[in-house]
Design an enzyme around this catalytic site. Structure first.
Site, PDB file in Angstrom:
ATOM      1  CE  LYS A   1      -2.957   2.138   4.914  1.00 59.55           C
ATOM      2  NZ  LYS A   1      -2.851   1.334   3.735  1.00 59.55           N
TER       3      LYS A   1
ATOM      4  CB  SER B   1      -0.977   0.018   1.174  1.00 57.34           C
ATOM      5  OG  SER B   1      -0.314   0.295   2.385  1.00 57.34           O
TER       6      SER B   1
END
Length: 186
Positions: free
Chosen positions: A87, A45
């Site tokens: 993230k 990700s």
């Protein structure tokens, strides 16, 4: 003073110095571990910024020394799943976020995302956008996060929700493994 007494004093002094150095190093190590923890990158990700199986140092002190900045790479602990995620911090509490035609706007201002340049170019060559259009309002006490691999990331847009201060473990400070690829990711 005889030679035996001098030898004993030298041995005692050497032991004291060695023990002192060992204690100082142990203290430094404990302090460092209180502020930095190693973390394993799992998944894609955050590609290409961070790769699967890389190991990073997470700076826990950032949480207490001035907060988080837009663009920081952060590690978040999700209480529901018991897992942690890496993230990119996009929106701060109170921000209005709009993604339109692959361009990010925060509070009405255009925001450059240089870490996405390579992926955006690849997608533009295919006639596609890297990031689908969306709008979001970041509530007080919450943060909006996204993975750099926008096409393959569960984040604030699609199911992860918006983490709070308590959910954030710290900021990425260094990729330390593999050793040949040691760097500070941005």
């Amino acid at each position: 003073m005889n030679a035996k007494t001098i030898t004993l004093k030298k041995k005692s002094k050497t032991k004291f110095i060695v023990l002192s150095i060992a204690c100082i190093l142990a203290f430094i190590f404990m302090i460092r571990m209180a502020f930095y923890i190693p973390y394993l990158v799992e998944g894609s990700s955050m590609a290409p910024t961070l790769k699967d199986s890389e190991r990073i140092l997470v700076d826990k002190a950032a949480k207490y020394t001035g907060g988080f900045q837009r663009g920081d790479i952060i590690v978040i602990h999700d209480e529901k799943s018991g897992r942690s995620f890496i993230k990119r911090l996009i929106g701060l509490p109170g921000d209005s976020i709009i993604m339109k035609d692959d361009q990010l706007y925060i509070n009405g201002k255009k925001v450059d995302e240089p870490y996405l340049k390579e992926h955006k170019q690849e997608m533009q060559a295919l006639g596609e956008n890297l990031t689908n259009d969306f709008k979001a309002e970041v509530p007080s006490g919450k943060y909006f996060v996204m993975g750099d691999n926008r096409l393959n990331s569960v984040d604030s847009r699609n199911g992860m929700g918006m983490p709070s201060d308590e959910d954030i473990i710290g900021t990425e400070s260094l990729v330390f493994y593999p050793f040949g690829e040691m760097r500070q990711a941005k």
